[in-house]
Design a protein around this motif. Structure first.
Motif, PDB file in Angstrom:
ATOM      1  N   PHE A  97       0.857  -1.188   0.000  1.00  0.00           N
ATOM      2  CA  PHE A  97       0.000   0.000   0.000  1.00  0.00           C
ATOM      3  C   PHE A  97       0.889   1.233   0.000  1.00  0.00           C
ATOM      4  O   PHE A  97       1.836   1.323   0.775  1.00  0.00           O
ATOM      5  CB  PHE A  97      -0.931  -0.012   1.215  1.00  0.00           C
ATOM      6  CG  PHE A  97      -1.863   1.165   1.277  1.00  0.00           C
ATOM      7  CD1 PHE A  97      -2.888   1.307   0.340  1.00  0.00           C
ATOM      8  CD2 PHE A  97      -1.722   2.137   2.243  1.00  0.00           C
ATOM      9  CE1 PHE A  97      -3.753   2.398   0.385  1.00  0.00           C
ATOM     10  CE2 PHE A  97      -2.580   3.232   2.296  1.00  0.00           C
ATOM     11  CZ  PHE A  97      -3.592   3.354   1.360  1.00  0.00           C
ATOM     12  N   HIS A 151     -10.766  13.719  -0.009  1.00  0.00           N
ATOM     13  CA  HIS A 151      -9.313  13.511   0.074  1.00  0.00           C
ATOM     14  C   HIS A 151      -8.795  13.259  -1.339  1.00  0.00           C
ATOM     15  O   HIS A 151      -9.406  12.507  -2.102  1.00  0.00           O
ATOM     16  CB  HIS A 151      -9.046  12.310   0.987  1.00  0.00           C
ATOM     17  CG  HIS A 151      -7.604  12.024   1.271  1.00  0.00           C
ATOM     18  ND1 HIS A 151      -6.587  12.909   1.011  1.00  0.00           N
ATOM     19  CD2 HIS A 151      -7.007  10.923   1.817  1.00  0.00           C
ATOM     20  CE1 HIS A 151      -5.437  12.369   1.380  1.00  0.00           C
ATOM     21  NE2 HIS A 151      -5.663  11.167   1.868  1.00  0.00           N
ATOM     22  N   GLU A 185      -5.673  12.025  -2.182  1.00  0.00           N
ATOM     23  CA  GLU A 185      -4.652  11.009  -2.423  1.00  0.00           C
ATOM     24  C   GLU A 185      -5.198  10.037  -3.475  1.00  0.00           C
ATOM     25  O   GLU A 185      -6.403   9.751  -3.514  1.00  0.00           O
ATOM     26  CB  GLU A 185      -4.314  10.271  -1.125  1.00  0.00           C
ATOM     27  CG  GLU A 185      -2.971   9.605  -1.250  1.00  0.00           C
ATOM     28  CD  GLU A 185      -2.460   9.014   0.053  1.00  0.00           C
ATOM     29  OE1 GLU A 185      -3.249   8.798   0.973  1.00  0.00           O
ATOM     30  OE2 GLU A 185      -1.249   8.751   0.107  1.00  0.00           O
ATOM     31  N   ASP A 188      -5.519   6.940  -3.986  1.00  0.00           N
ATOM     32  CA  ASP A 188      -6.385   5.788  -3.681  1.00  0.00           C
ATOM     33  C   ASP A 188      -7.850   6.222  -3.565  1.00  0.00           C
ATOM     34  O   ASP A 188      -8.749   5.378  -3.587  1.00  0.00           O
ATOM     35  CB  ASP A 188      -5.925   5.026  -2.417  1.00  0.00           C
ATOM     36  CG  ASP A 188      -5.713   5.910  -1.201  1.00  0.00           C
ATOM     37  OD1 ASP A 188      -5.406   7.099  -1.362  1.00  0.00           O
ATOM     38  OD2 ASP A 188      -5.844   5.391  -0.073  1.00  0.00           O
ATOM     39  N   HIS A 189      -8.083   7.535  -3.454  1.00  0.00           N
ATOM     40  CA  HIS A 189      -9.465   8.047  -3.388  1.00  0.00           C
ATOM     41  C   HIS A 189      -9.827   8.971  -4.539  1.00  0.00           C
ATOM     42  O   HIS A 189     -10.995   9.186  -4.798  1.00  0.00           O
ATOM     43  CB  HIS A 189      -9.690   8.781  -2.067  1.00  0.00           C
ATOM     44  CG  HIS A 189      -9.245   7.980  -0.892  1.00  0.00           C
ATOM     45  ND1 HIS A 189      -9.858   6.799  -0.537  1.00  0.00           N
ATOM     46  CD2 HIS A 189      -8.203   8.136  -0.036  1.00  0.00           C
ATOM     47  CE1 HIS A 189      -9.218   6.279   0.503  1.00  0.00           C
ATOM     48  NE2 HIS A 189      -8.216   7.061   0.817  1.00  0.00           N
ATOM     49  N   ASP A 211      -9.652   9.346   5.731  1.00  0.00           N
ATOM     50  CA  ASP A 211      -8.692   8.307   6.138  1.00  0.00           C
ATOM     51  C   ASP A 211      -8.796   7.993   7.641  1.00  0.00           C
ATOM     52  O   ASP A 211      -8.340   6.938   8.093  1.00  0.00           O
ATOM     53  CB  ASP A 211      -7.258   8.756   5.853  1.00  0.00           C
ATOM     54  CG  ASP A 211      -6.802   8.458   4.435  1.00  0.00           C
ATOM     55  OD1 ASP A 211      -7.414   7.606   3.758  1.00  0.00           O
ATOM     56  OD2 ASP A 211      -5.806   9.080   4.005  1.00  0.00           O
ATOM     57  N   TYR A 243      -1.970   1.132  10.470  1.00  0.00           N
ATOM     58  CA  TYR A 243      -2.358   2.115   9.457  1.00  0.00           C
ATOM     59  C   TYR A 243      -2.176   3.530  10.014  1.00  0.00           C
ATOM     60  O   TYR A 243      -1.578   4.397   9.380  1.00  0.00           O
ATOM     61  CB  TYR A 243      -3.815   1.887   9.036  1.00  0.00           C
ATOM     62  CG  TYR A 243      -4.346   2.913   8.065  1.00  0.00           C
ATOM     63  CD1 TYR A 243      -4.135   2.780   6.695  1.00  0.00           C
ATOM     64  CD2 TYR A 243      -5.035   4.029   8.518  1.00  0.00           C
ATOM     65  CE1 TYR A 243      -4.599   3.734   5.807  1.00  0.00           C
ATOM     66  CE2 TYR A 243      -5.505   4.991   7.644  1.00  0.00           C
ATOM     67  CZ  TYR A 243      -5.282   4.837   6.296  1.00  0.00           C
ATOM     68  OH  TYR A 243      -5.741   5.799   5.425  1.00  0.00           O
ATOM     69  N   HIS A 288     -11.244   3.524   4.426  1.00  0.00           N
ATOM     70  CA  HIS A 288     -10.645   2.186   4.433  1.00  0.00           C
ATOM     71  C   HIS A 288     -11.208   1.438   5.641  1.00  0.00           C
ATOM     72  O   HIS A 288     -11.436   2.051   6.686  1.00  0.00           O
ATOM     73  CB  HIS A 288      -9.122   2.237   4.602  1.00  0.00           C
ATOM     74  CG  HIS A 288      -8.412   3.080   3.592  1.00  0.00           C
ATOM     75  ND1 HIS A 288      -8.212   2.677   2.292  1.00  0.00           N
ATOM     76  CD2 HIS A 288      -7.848   4.308   3.687  1.00  0.00           C
ATOM     77  CE1 HIS A 288      -7.544   3.622   1.637  1.00  0.00           C
ATOM     78  NE2 HIS A 288      -7.323   4.629   2.458  1.00  0.00           N
TER      79      HIS A 288
HETATM   80 FE   LIG Z   1      -6.553   6.522   1.980  1.00  0.00          FE
END
Ligand SMILES: [Fe+2]
Ligand SMILES: [Fe+2]
Length: 241
Positions: free
Chosen positions: A22, A78, A80, A82-83, A165, A186, A217
């Motif tokens: 990740f 967000h 980043e 991954d989103h 997050d 995390y 997540h």
């Molecule tokens: Fe994230």
């Protein structure tokens, strides 16, 4: 992988068991989940996009959740990847939808997707509200949890906090594992150095009546919310458990 969170909120995210590391650095033996939610009201809002490896699955999930409906809003909490990676695909498929973010969000969208043309945008400030009909979304800025543009969204109708997050964990949703171990790993990997900013958000959250937390997540959190919030309080204060 759609499923109903409440009568009007549907999970439209995806599990990723193909991922190796990740963010290129954290091992995720049980994979990862990129969460996204559809709020079905007079106006329909989609809460965040997901990682580019799962764009097609996510768009199919939107179609299944909305049946023949079209989303009115995409809330970008967000940026980043991954989103945010599927923002372009979303705008291409639903060009009429309004993209909702803050000043920093839109600056990043411009940097990430220089070619992207958004027809409709809505820039919000901390504390602004967006009325969907029965749900009135309240935007709560959470800078540096984990990037500067992050905002969380509180829905008083369902007493739900969409926490970006925050309160996330490693691990896909179809794996049964203890929350705290992978949430702790995390937290300290992703936001651990921003303890004071997490403390600020926890103070804002304490003023809200929250029954469910929907992170980007990991699983939805309900019941024993005091336990999860207590762990976040401990971690962000750099105290020993
Ligand atoms: Fe994230
Ligand atoms: Fe992040």
């Amino acid at each position: 992988m759609n499923r109903n969170i409440t009568d009007s909120i549907i999970y439209i995210g995806a599990n990723d068991h193909d991922i190796d590391l990740f963010e290129g650095q954290y091992i995720v033996p049980n994979g990862m989940a990129y969460n996204s939610y559809a709020i079905i009201d007079e106006k329909i809002a989609i809460m965040d996009t997901i990682d580019k490896s799962k764009t097609d699955e996510w768009l199919q999930n939107i179609d299944a959740a909305l049946k023949c409906g079209m989303p009115d809003y995409l809330i970008v909490q967000h940026m980043e990847p991954d989103h945010s990676a599927s923002i372009q695909a979303f705008v291409e498929k639903f060009p009429q939808a309004t993209i909702v973010g803050n000043k920093k969000t839109f600056k990043m969208i411009g940097q990430f997707f220089p070619e992207l043309e958004m027809k409709n945008t809505l820039e919000v400030e901390n504390g602004d509200k967006l009325d969907l009909g029965g749900h009135e979304l309240n935007f709560v800025f959470a800078p540096m949890v984990h990037w500067p543009e992050v905002m969380m969204t509180y829905d008083p109708a369902e007493k739900i906090l969409f926490s970006a997050d925050g309160f996330g964990k490693f691990g896909a949703l179809d794996v049964d594992e203890d929350w705290a171990c992978e949430a702790r790993r995390y937290y300290f990997g992703i936001v651990g150095k921003y303890g004071p900013q997490v403390q600020t958000v926890l103070k804002k959250a304490a003023a809200l009546d929250i029954e469910k937390i929907l992170p980007l997540h990991g699983p939805m959190l309900e019941e024993k919310l005091g336990y999860y919030i207590g762990l976040y309080d401990t971690w962000s204060s750099y105290l020993a458990e």
